[in-house]
Structure formats: structure tokens, C-alpha cells
Design an enzyme around this catalytic site. Sequence first.
Site, mmCIF file in Angstrom:
data_model
loop_
_atom_site.group_PDB
_atom_site.id
_atom_site.type_symbol
_atom_site.label_atom_id
_atom_site.label_comp_id
_atom_site.label_asym_id
_atom_site.label_seq_id
_atom_site.Cartn_x
_atom_site.Cartn_y
_atom_site.Cartn_z
ATOM 1 N N LYS A 209 30.073 36.165 56.471
ATOM 2 C CA LYS A 209 30.177 36.767 57.808
ATOM 3 C C LYS A 209 28.991 37.709 58.048
ATOM 4 C CE LYS A 209 33.477 39.590 60.391
ATOM 5 N NZ LYS A 209 34.845 40.119 60.425
ATOM 6 N N GLU A 215 26.930 39.266 46.103
ATOM 7 C CA GLU A 215 27.256 38.082 45.299
ATOM 8 C C GLU A 215 26.735 36.825 45.992
ATOM 9 O OE1 GLU A 215 29.415 40.440 46.127
ATOM 10 O OE2 GLU A 215 30.768 40.940 44.475
ATOM 11 N N GLY A 271 37.682 38.435 57.483
ATOM 12 C CA GLY A 271 37.340 37.507 56.400
ATOM 13 C C GLY A 271 38.546 36.738 55.882
ATOM 14 N N ARG A 272 39.622 37.440 55.589
ATOM 15 C CA ARG A 272 40.789 36.772 54.990
ATOM 16 C C ARG A 272 41.606 35.999 56.019
ATOM 17 N NH1 ARG A 272 40.812 42.091 54.897
ATOM 18 N NH2 ARG A 272 42.424 43.348 55.904
ATOM 19 N N GLU A 357 45.138 42.710 50.531
ATOM 20 C CA GLU A 357 44.012 43.373 51.182
ATOM 21 C C GLU A 357 44.455 43.867 52.562
ATOM 22 O OE1 GLU A 357 39.379 42.692 50.528
ATOM 23 O OE2 GLU A 357 40.194 41.202 51.881
ATOM 24 N N HIS A 388 58.219 27.346 32.386
ATOM 25 C CA HIS A 388 58.052 27.323 30.926
ATOM 26 C C HIS A 388 57.223 28.502 30.438
ATOM 27 C CE1 HIS A 388 59.828 23.286 30.541
ATOM 28 N NE2 HIS A 388 59.446 23.221 31.810
ATOM 29 N N LYS A 508 31.749 49.001 45.452
ATOM 30 C CA LYS A 508 30.484 48.355 45.829
ATOM 31 C C LYS A 508 29.355 49.379 45.810
ATOM 32 C CE LYS A 508 32.141 45.128 49.375
ATOM 33 N NZ LYS A 508 32.037 44.836 50.805
HETATM 34 C C1 G6Q Z 1 38.168 39.856 53.811
HETATM 35 C C2 G6Q Z 1 37.146 40.766 53.330
HETATM 36 C C3 G6Q Z 1 36.251 40.214 52.237
HETATM 37 C C4 G6Q Z 1 35.066 39.389 52.733
HETATM 38 C C5 G6Q Z 1 34.076 39.208 51.608
HETATM 39 C C6 G6Q Z 1 32.907 38.363 51.994
HETATM 40 O O1 G6Q Z 1 38.943 40.097 54.687
HETATM 41 O O2 G6Q Z 1 36.450 41.267 54.406
HETATM 42 O O3 G6Q Z 1 36.944 39.465 51.282
HETATM 43 O O4 G6Q Z 1 35.516 38.169 53.224
HETATM 44 O O5 G6Q Z 1 33.635 40.464 51.157
HETATM 45 O O6 G6Q Z 1 32.208 38.926 53.055
HETATM 46 P P1 G6Q Z 1 31.099 38.132 53.813
HETATM 47 O O7 G6Q Z 1 31.714 36.954 54.461
HETATM 48 O O8 G6Q Z 1 30.513 39.085 54.824
HETATM 49 O O9 G6Q Z 1 30.080 37.713 52.781
#
Ligand code: G6Q
Length: 546
Positions: A209, A215, A271-272, A357, A388, A508
Site C-alpha cells: 500500500k 521487508e 491492509g488487513r 490487529e 490429535h 519498527k
Molecule cells: C494491516 C497493516 C499491515 C500492513 C503491512 C504492509 O492492516 O496495516 O499489516 O498491511 O504492514 O504494509 P504495506 O502494504 O504498506 O507494505
Amino acid sequence: MTSKNNQLTSKQAWKALAANQKNGIPHLRDLFTKDPKRGEKMTLEAAGLFLDYSKNRITDETFRLLLNLATESGLKDHIDAMFNGEKINITENRSVLHVALRAPKNASIIVDGVNVVPQVHEVLEKMTDFADRLRSGSWKGYSGKRIRNIINIGIGGSDLGPVMAYEALKYYCDRSLTFRFVSNIDGTDFAEAVIDLNSEETLFIVSSKTFTTIETMTNALTARDWLLKAFKGDDKAIAKHFVAVSTNAALVEKFGIDTANMFGFWDWVGGRYSMDSAIGLATMLAIGPRNFRAMLDGFHQMDEHFRTAPFESNLPVIMGLLGIWNTNFYGAETVAVLPYEQYLKRFPAYLQQLTMESNGKHVTLDGVEVDYQTSPIYWGEPGTNGQHSFYQLIHQGTRLIPCDFIAFAEPLNNIGRHHDILMANVFAQAEALAFGKTPEQVRSEGVPEWLAPHKVFEGNRPSNTIMAQKLTPEVLGKLVALYEHIVFTQGAIWNIGSFDQWGVELGKVLAQRIIPELESKTEPEPRHDTSTNNLIRRYRKQRRSE
Ligand code: G6Q
């Protein structure tokens, strides 16, 4: 953060629920004996999903009071506010409109004076066009070879949804294409993902996003180097082997990806909550545009049900309220999500982010510390495997673990007796948890007195059973939307900000401080606590560079 919040706990319905619980809810065995229709009555069918919630520690009175709590908390207004595009994510001043991602073309949802639905469909068209070209083989790699491998690079919300959906819908995937998902900064993730792949046949989707996540950007740069090795550094190859999913066109361009190959989304998609936005591009490539649209339609059906159904017959509202009952009145600390469907193996992991989250918060929307528990811990594994291993604790341990069982009437792979045995197990587990086995029953089997306590199951352990016809893209959309709206219901009642995630920031920032201390050629003088300083020094000593 000064005083404790007592607005929720001083609500009339909350107090009545506390009294209801304190007065003692009979054992599930007695509730079922007293009401011979309970198992049929406490069920609900909506939007193609069936829910049996009869095995919860509730009476009719509890149910009524829970509905009162929803009403007294203004849940209806909260729902309307989300669907109307109000900026309910107040700490980031954003609308929360994942529901717009699956709205039909003729719908209208206004954000800052603009109807966002046409933009959503424009991106969907662009994704469809790309998916058709890639799947048909007309989109080729730089050396003219057909693309056979797709690697999604993303993390968190830009990874968990695509991974889960790929696994869940594998049955519907084009098996001539290979899909991999790289998320972790741990170099192993990338190394293993490409180990057996030909770069001339590989396409990377950089899903981020913000396009700033360390990462993802580090993995994307590594991917670029890996690719360019095959093309002797000719960076014109990038346009054929990289596409981006992002809200940040400037940074996509800076990376070297042609913005014509960028699929956008918007800041009102969290994001989620983004697996049905362009973040789902890998999903669309895997299952095809038609199946992707069917999944969106499933989401939308659940959205409409949540928006319009009265609370007493509203699936997400009821499940949300039962979760509050177990968490806040019975002190349950976790929820086990137990899909009896192998393809849903990543569903619990996906839900962990969605739920924890969103609702893992300690202050109300007004910044006041809560005096009640918020999100429980979600976890789980597919059945029957879990039976199990950890089910022992759910049946006989000292903790209360409410379970969500998820099952399907029709198998996708209909082999011999497998499915009937699978389904017998899911029904048996819910039955055993609720009704257990009394000391009398154990003794009547001739078990010696000393052994009897070990064989007693106290029962009275709550569970929901969710059933659908079979796992299809449409049903997956419904299931995910169901849990999204459960989270919404609970967040609204707890009066917390379900749509931000400030809790991930501190780590972070600290990592950014430590990175140069680890990479520095000269011995740094770390200025942390003595433990962190010591760990940094020890690592530097032990690290051997190749
Ligand atoms: C979700 C969070 C988080 C995000 C990641 C990746 O709700 O905001 O999990 O999706 O940190 O972020 P980017 O899409 O910006 O790389």
C-alpha cells in the site's frame, strides 16, 4: 490516558448481563434437557451460511440482553456510518470502506464528495485485462517466454489475504501456473521461493500500500537483482517481469516499474481488509477473473446481510455478541477457529491479523483506558489434525476455549469415506465439548475409582458450528466478510478504534535505530538498555560474514 472508561460497563444491558451470568447459567446438558427444541431454535441461516450457536452458555434471556447491548451501544448507527463512508478511523482521519470493494457497479458510496464505486470497477477491469493476458499466455517475459511463475512480494495485509485465498481456492486454480508468496525479511523466504524457478518465466507482484515497507522493498530489490542477472543487467526487462499493487504511484515509478502496470487502491482500504482490492491480484491470476468476481459477490452478500438484517437474525452481530459474552463475562482469553476443510489451513492465520490487529486495543476511541478485555487471541488448525494434538486442553484443560467449527456439506475431493468421517468428527467434537462425560457415566463403564477422574469430561464448553454447502470462491468471500463484521461489531461495542494499528510502530522505529548498529564497520556504542546493548555486541561478535 487518565481515568478508566466505565461507559460500557455502566450500560444497563452490560449490568443486566453481568447479573445474568452471576445468577448462574445452567450447564449445557441441562439447557438442552429443559428445551427440547434448543438445537433447532438457536440456529440461523443467512446469505448461504448456517450457524448453530445452541452450544453456547446462554439462555433466551442472555440472548435478549446481548441484543440489548448491541442496541444500547448504537451498533446500527456505527454500521451505517461505515457504509456511508464516514471517517470512522478517527486516529488516521479515514473512511473505512472495504465494503466498497465489492459493491456492484451501480452502487454509490461517496468519500469526500466523490463516488468511489466507479474507481473500484475501473481497477477491477484493469486487473481482469491483465489476468486474461497473463493466463492466456499473451503477456510474455522479456525473452519472449510465457510467464509460468508468479511471486507476490508483500507482508501483513499485503500477504496474508493473498496466501490464505490461494490456499483456500487452490481447487479452482490454474495448475499450469506456480504461485509463491514472499513476505519475511529473512532471506530464506526469498531464496526458497525462487530456488527452482527460471527467472525468464517469472513475474513479481510487488504488493505494498505504502511502497515503503522495509521487508517488501528489500525483497523487491533482491528480486530485481535476481531477475537482472538473467538479463545481464538490462533493466528494460523489469517492465515485463514486475507489476505493482500500491497507492503510491511516485514510489512505484521510482522503483522502475511502469505505472501502466500498477494497480491502485485507496487509503480507505485497511491492509488487513484488502484481499478483495488489487492486493488480490495474485488471487485473480490464480483463480481467474470470473471466480474472483464470484468471491466479491460472496463478500457483498454478507455485507448486505450485515447492513440490513435485524440484530436477532444477523450472523455477524450474533457471533460478535457471543464472543463478547465469552470474553467479557466468562473470561475466555482465546478463540479457536477450527476449519474441517484442508484448503482452509491458512484461514486461522489470516484471522489472527484481522481480529487481533483490529481489536487488540487498550484505550477507547476517546483515548481512555478500558476497564474490560478487548480482542481475545485467535488461533487454530484444520480438523481433524488438531484433535490429535491440542484438543486435549480444550476438552479437559483448566481454560475456557470457545471454538468456531467450520464445515462443508460437500467435499471438493470426494474420495471414498473420507468426507463422512471428517464430518462425523466435527459434529462429535462439538458434542463432546458441550455435553462431556459425567463421573457416573465413567463409573458405569466399570472404570476403577482411581482412574475415573482422568476420564471425566466436564463439558459445558462453548462452540459455534458454521456450515456451508461447499468451499467455493463465493463462500470464501462470505466467510471472510462474516469475520470482518464480527470484528466490527465487537469493536463498536468495546468503543475502540478497530481500523488503526499504532501498536506495530514502536518496534519498527527501534529496528531502524538498531540496523546501523549491526551493520557498522566500526564498533558502535549502542545506547539502549544493558540487555539490548549486550545482545547487539554478542551478535556482532558471533556474526561471520561470508
Ligand atoms: C494491516 C497493516 C499491515 C500492513 C503491512 C504492509 O492492516 O496495516 O499489516 O498491511 O504492514 O504494509 P504495506 O502494504 O504498506 O507494505
